[in-house]
Design an enzyme around this catalytic site. Structure first.
Site, PDB file in Angstrom:
ATOM      1  N   GLY A 478      24.195  28.394  40.212  1.00  0.00           N
ATOM      2  CA  GLY A 478      23.435  29.121  39.189  1.00  0.00           C
ATOM      3  C   GLY A 478      24.364  29.757  38.184  1.00  0.00           C
ATOM      4  O   GLY A 478      25.586  29.612  38.250  1.00  0.00           O
ATOM      5  N   PHE A 482      28.069  37.017  34.045  1.00  0.00           N
ATOM      6  CA  PHE A 482      29.493  36.985  33.739  1.00  0.00           C
ATOM      7  C   PHE A 482      30.148  35.624  33.973  1.00  0.00           C
ATOM      8  O   PHE A 482      31.316  35.445  33.700  1.00  0.00           O
ATOM      9  CB  PHE A 482      30.228  38.035  34.587  1.00  0.00           C
ATOM     10  CG  PHE A 482      29.772  39.427  34.302  1.00  0.00           C
ATOM     11  CD1 PHE A 482      30.278  40.131  33.215  1.00  0.00           C
ATOM     12  CD2 PHE A 482      28.818  40.052  35.097  1.00  0.00           C
ATOM     13  CE1 PHE A 482      29.860  41.430  32.937  1.00  0.00           C
ATOM     14  CE2 PHE A 482      28.403  41.341  34.831  1.00  0.00           C
ATOM     15  CZ  PHE A 482      28.910  42.032  33.753  1.00  0.00           C
ATOM     16  N   GLY A 483      29.401  34.686  34.511  1.00  0.00           N
ATOM     17  CA  GLY A 483      29.981  33.374  34.783  1.00  0.00           C
ATOM     18  C   GLY A 483      29.155  32.659  35.827  1.00  0.00           C
ATOM     19  O   GLY A 483      28.058  33.106  36.196  1.00  0.00           O
ATOM     20  N   ASP A 596      16.268  47.926  39.221  1.00  0.00           N
ATOM     21  CA  ASP A 596      15.852  46.573  38.826  1.00  0.00           C
ATOM     22  C   ASP A 596      15.355  45.810  40.051  1.00  0.00           C
ATOM     23  O   ASP A 596      15.693  44.644  40.263  1.00  0.00           O
ATOM     24  CB  ASP A 596      17.024  45.838  38.168  1.00  0.00           C
ATOM     25  CG  ASP A 596      16.542  44.618  37.371  1.00  0.00           C
ATOM     26  OD1 ASP A 596      15.317  44.449  37.213  1.00  0.00           O
ATOM     27  OD2 ASP A 596      17.394  43.837  36.924  1.00  0.00           O
TER      28      ASP A 596
HETATM   29  O1  ACK Z   1      17.416  31.125  43.044  1.00  0.00           O
HETATM   30  P1  ACK Z   1      18.821  30.780  43.278  1.00  0.00           P
HETATM   31  O2  ACK Z   1      19.176  29.552  43.997  1.00  0.00           O
HETATM   32  O3  ACK Z   1      19.535  32.025  43.992  1.00  0.00           O
HETATM   33  O4  ACK Z   1      19.634  30.896  41.910  1.00  0.00           O
HETATM   34  C1  ACK Z   1      20.284  32.092  41.755  1.00  0.00           C
HETATM   35  C2  ACK Z   1      21.696  31.859  41.251  1.00  0.00           C
HETATM   36  O5  ACK Z   1      22.572  32.028  42.341  1.00  0.00           O
HETATM   37  C3  ACK Z   1      22.114  32.821  40.136  1.00  0.00           C
HETATM   38  O6  ACK Z   1      22.029  34.137  40.596  1.00  0.00           O
HETATM   39  C4  ACK Z   1      21.843  32.182  43.520  1.00  0.00           C
HETATM   40  N1  ACK Z   1      22.540  33.169  44.349  1.00  0.00           N
HETATM   41  C5  ACK Z   1      23.050  34.346  43.956  1.00  0.00           C
HETATM   42  N2  ACK Z   1      23.617  34.963  45.015  1.00  0.00           N
HETATM   43  C6  ACK Z   1      23.450  34.134  46.079  1.00  0.00           C
HETATM   44  C7  ACK Z   1      23.804  34.224  47.463  1.00  0.00           C
HETATM   45  N3  ACK Z   1      24.446  35.275  47.951  1.00  0.00           N
HETATM   46  N4  ACK Z   1      23.474  33.200  48.266  1.00  0.00           N
HETATM   47  C8  ACK Z   1      22.817  32.137  47.763  1.00  0.00           C
HETATM   48  N5  ACK Z   1      22.452  32.005  46.473  1.00  0.00           N
HETATM   49  C9  ACK Z   1      22.772  32.996  45.649  1.00  0.00           C
HETATM   50  C10 ACK Z   1      20.467  32.658  43.147  1.00  0.00           C
END
Ligand code: ACK
Length: 833
Positions: A478, A482-483, A596
């Site tokens: 995803g 910031f990146g 949030d």
């Molecule tokens: O819905 P998703 O697959 O879950 O897409 C977003 C994306 O990264 C951008 O935030 C995924 N994401 C963020 N943190 C985690 C995490 N700790 N484990 C798995 N997916 C994550 C989030």
């Protein structure tokens, strides 16, 4: 024995003949073989297919049911009973099983496999032919119940075949095997008999399997949950307490709920490995105590010590704790914490004996203390000579310690894959250990990283530095503010490799971006709770700068729910909400206001455990695409935010509770967008005027009431997070309280009418309606089957839906409820169909 001319099982009667192979149709043999294994959470009390000898069942009258001895190709008997008296009037043929112990289960399941002859395919006027049979039971504490009368048996059900077979099927050697399962409970005695009554059908009872369900013993969150027989009621959830595994202690009493289906649901609480024990593969193993302690420089007021790392550190040693006291004065002791393997205890009495004990701390906590080491300070000497020593001692000890630290630091950073030690401000260390008096563990509070002049210092205070070489990035999952966000694996020394999520800071960042990016880690690193995303550490010493957290297999909750619309039980949804509330309780106890809270900022793992995430410093202002500028210039996710926070930025745990109510609504409506397509301005206005979101479809009334409580205008009247957790626990313990749903008509009265998808006026097409209720996937099927207008759709019944192939119960409910609602609105004159 069924009459041959009518197409019974001619030629298959008689005792099993050695050497004969399975005489049932080939297909049936194969099907039976594949059915021998029973699922893990089902415990068989009887399986007629696995009984090698005589089943001991009794047929009455003798010429009714008869056993046909068959063997499969491994010569294992297949106990099949058949009856086929379709030509004779007034049949009443009973087959009684032997006594079956229920082994303490109070609800049992009976799985029957049978074939049944289609009466229409039988020649002649077969007015007597039946296509059903009856199943009964009789409870008894022992085998004495066998002689009871038939009329004392209690009927379980009439069993009909889904598929009956004809002469043609026999010719093709295809056997249409039916499987029917019934359950009985609550049982109150030690066992029971089953009976099968034939009243004139042509049946072959191929197998009878009797079983109960259990939630199999598991270890979850370091607590062991025993094999648990499911409850007597088919909707009952049993609350089961877990026992902390060896070398672990309760953090929050571990509990899980055993469902009637034999699944463990809603884990609550957890155990933690005891000080000095590390969690590995669901066990805790101890790091050994420090065994070698050597004295260094000794003066009249100080003792310097050095020691070696424990033989079995079982993890990365984060620091040592040194406890010391004047000999025989144990009640008054001092504790010093050191990241090095040397310390100098000062402020000691001259010429006195001191006792020292040292223990190491890894990520899992403290190990055991070493044995006691006793050293004595120097006696008082002549003032002049002693004074003259001080500068030399101070300089040499300081230089020695610095040199040692540099060498150790160099070795650690160059050779090992692990956390490198955070640099400490020497002043602060001195302050921190001032007098070294034991610091009583009090309520921890959140420290705002903004209070640090140097944000880098905050990061290293709360987050561990990870060597970039320990991280393997696997794929991008995803995009963050910031990146990129990636998934990957982390391998730390002495630990098994495990999956992680990695947030990266894009190249070309400004100093402010770096600070804001790492700010999240400084916040996250202060939390330790099963429902808060866990920070593994940060990479700041090399580029790209990274934040490494635990990996959550199912990603963000809103996307996950949208993808799995209608697929969870209410208890599973409440379990998710309970987890979120528990994480929020922890945050509010620590004095942290999230600002949030929304389903998009909750992550969910493969066990459906929800964890609060997204702790950015300026996140609310910058990061969230839902955040909009308010008239006062702040950027706020309007739909999730309490009115007082929008109006005058009064962000508190009570405003987090408002957001939590919106999250509840999102969860219960499987990721629906709050207030749908209303504009932010309209949302603010409607909420100010007292409108609230309507109940999601199929929402238990108790949950909707809780949402409304969270949306009280007066923030002091909203429930606190601990109250929300207790309330959800109560509902989980008593699932029948979730059975009362908000009914369609009361939902209508609460609607923000113009904006509800169901209340948004007449739908122009079936497609539009199905899309609006997120069932668009069925449009084609509806159209193909003649439901092409809303008028036609209004006539749809549940049966029709099943026939159309809408088999998911959640989807059936969604469609039927929407129809019902439209009808209610029609009655009220609100929405013309
Ligand atoms: O819905 P998703 O697959 O879950 O897409 C977003 C994306 O990264 C951008 O935030 C995924 N994401 C963020 N943190 C985690 C995490 N700790 N484990 C798995 N997916 C994550 C989030």
């Amino acid at each position: 024995m069924g009459p041959r001319g009518t197409g019974g099982w001619a030629g298959r009667a008689g005792a099993p003949a050695p050497g004969r192979t399975c005489l049932l149709p080939l297909l049936l043999c194969a099907a039976l073989r594949s059915l021998r294994a029973s699922p893990g959470s089902e415990v068989n009390l009887l399986d007629s297919r696995t009984v090698m000898g005589d089943l001991g069942w009794i047929a009455y009258p003798k010429n009714g049911w008869e056993e046909i001895g068959e063997v499969d190709e491994n010569y294992a008997p297949i106990h099949t009973y058949q009856v086929c008296k379709v030509m004779e009037q007034n049949q009443n043929n009973w087959l009684l099983t032997s006594w079956i112990s229920n082994e303490g289960a109070s609800r049992i399941f009976i799985e029957l496999k049978f074939t049944l002859r289609d009466c229409n395919s039988l020649p002649g006027g077969l007015g007597t032919c039946k296509e059903t049979f009856n199943m009964y039971y009789f409870e008894s504490d022992d085998e004495d119940g066998r002689n009871i009368k038939e009329n004392q048996y209690i009927k379980i059900d009439t069993i009909a075949a889904d598929e009956s077979f004809t002469e043609l099927d026999l010719g093709d050697r295809v056997m249409k095997l039916n499987t029917e399962v019934r359950d009985v409970g609550p049982l109150t005695k030690k066992g029971f008999y089953l009976a099968f009554q034939d009243v004139g059908a042509c049946i072959a009872l191929v197998s009878v399997r009797v079983y109960y369900k259990k939630c199999p013993s598991v270890i979850r969150n370091l607590a062991r949950f025993p094999d648990t027989i499911t409850g007597a009621d088919s909707s009952q959830l049993l609350e089961v307490s877990g026992v902390c595994i060896n070398h672990s202690v309760t953090e929050e009493a571990p509990k899980m709920h055993c469902s009637a289906e034999g699944e463990w649901l809603v884990p609550i609480g957890k155990c933690l490995c005891k000080a000095g024990y590390e969690e590995k593969n669901n066990t805790c193993q101890a790091p050994s105590p420090v065994s070698t302690v050597k004295k260094g420089k000794i003066t009249k007021n100080s003792i310097s010590l050095s020691w070696q790392e424990p033989d079995r550190p079982n993890g990365i040693i984060l620091e040592y704790e040194i406890k010391y006291f004047e000999k025989d004065q144990e009640t008054s002791y001092t504790i010093i914490k050191s990241k090095e393997t040397t310390i100098t205890a000062d402020g000691l009495k001259p010429g006195s004996a001191y006792v020292f004990q040292i223990r190491a701390r890894t990520a899992a906590g403290y190990g055991g203390f070493s044995r006691r080491f006793e050293f004595e300070t120097s006696p008082v000497l002549a003032a002049s000579s002693d004074q003259s020593q001080i500068p030399i001692i101070v300089v040499s000890v300081t230089v020695g310690v610095i040199l040692l630290a540099v060498v150790i630091g160099f070795l650690l950073s160059g050779r090992r894959c692990g956390y490198s030690k955070a640099k400490q401000d020497p002043e602060e260390e001195k302050m921190h250990f001032h007098n070294g008096h034991i610091k009583l563990p009090g309520v921890r509070t959140y420290v705002d990283p903004h209070t640090y002049e140097d944000p880098n210092q905050a990061v290293h205070e709360f987050a561990k530095e990870i060597e970039a070489s320990c991280i393997t990035i696997e794929r991008v999952i995803g995009a963050g503010e910031f990146g990129e966000v990636c998934s990957g694996r982390l391998k730390l020394q002495g630990k098994r490799e495990f999956p992680v999520a990695i947030k990266t800071l894009k190249v070309g960042y400004t100093e402010k971006q770096r600070r804001d990016f790492l700010g999240e880690a400084s916040i996250m690193g202060q939390f330790d709770h099963p429902n808060i995303i866990h920070l593994e550490g940060v990479v700041t010493k090399s580029k790209p700068v990274m934040i490494v957290t635990e990996y959550m297999e199912n990603g963000s909750l809103d996307t996950f729910l949208k993808k799995n619309d209608g697929q969870f039980t209410v208890i599973q949804l409440v379990g998710m909400l309970r987890g979120i509330a528990s994480g929020m309780k922890y945050l509010s106890d620590m004095g942290y206001v999230h600002r949030d809270l929304a389903a998009r900022n909750i992550l969910i793992n493969s066990n459906l455990v929800c964890k609060v995430s997204d702790f950015g410093l300026s996140r609310v202002l910058e990061d969230d695409p839902e955040a909009a500028y308010t008239t006062r210039g702040g950027k706020i996710p309007i739909r999730w935010t309490a009115p007082e926070a929008i109006a005058f930025r009064k962000f508190t745990s009570a405003s987090d509770v408002w957001s939590y109510g919106i999250v509840m609504w999102e969860v219960m409506s499987y990721g629906e967008r709050p207030y749908w397509e209303m504009t932010n301005q309209d949302v603010i206005k409607a909420v100010e005027e007292g409108y609230r979101l309507p109940s999601p479809m199929d929402c238990p009334a108790a949950l909707y009431q809780l949402m409304l409580d969270c949306w009280q205008k007066d923030r002091n009247s909203r429930p606190k997070f601990d109250e929300i957790v207790s309330m959800l626990d109560k509902l989980i313990r008593n699932p029948s309280s979730l059975k009362t749903l908000v009914n369609a008509s009361s939902r209508v009265s609460n609607l923000l009418v113009e904006h509800s998808p169901v209340g948004s006026g007449a739908y122009r097409s079936v497609g539009e309606w199905l899309e609006a209720i997120k069932m668009g996937r069925y449009t084609e099927i509806f159209m193909e089957n003649g439901y092409s207008s809303m008028d036609a759709v209004a006539q749809v019944t549940l049966e029709d839906l099943r026939r159309l192939g809408v088999t998911l119960v959640g989807h059936q409910k969604k469609i039927m409820n929407s129809l019902q609602e439209m009808k209610v609105q029609l009655v009220n004159g609100m929405v013309p169909l």
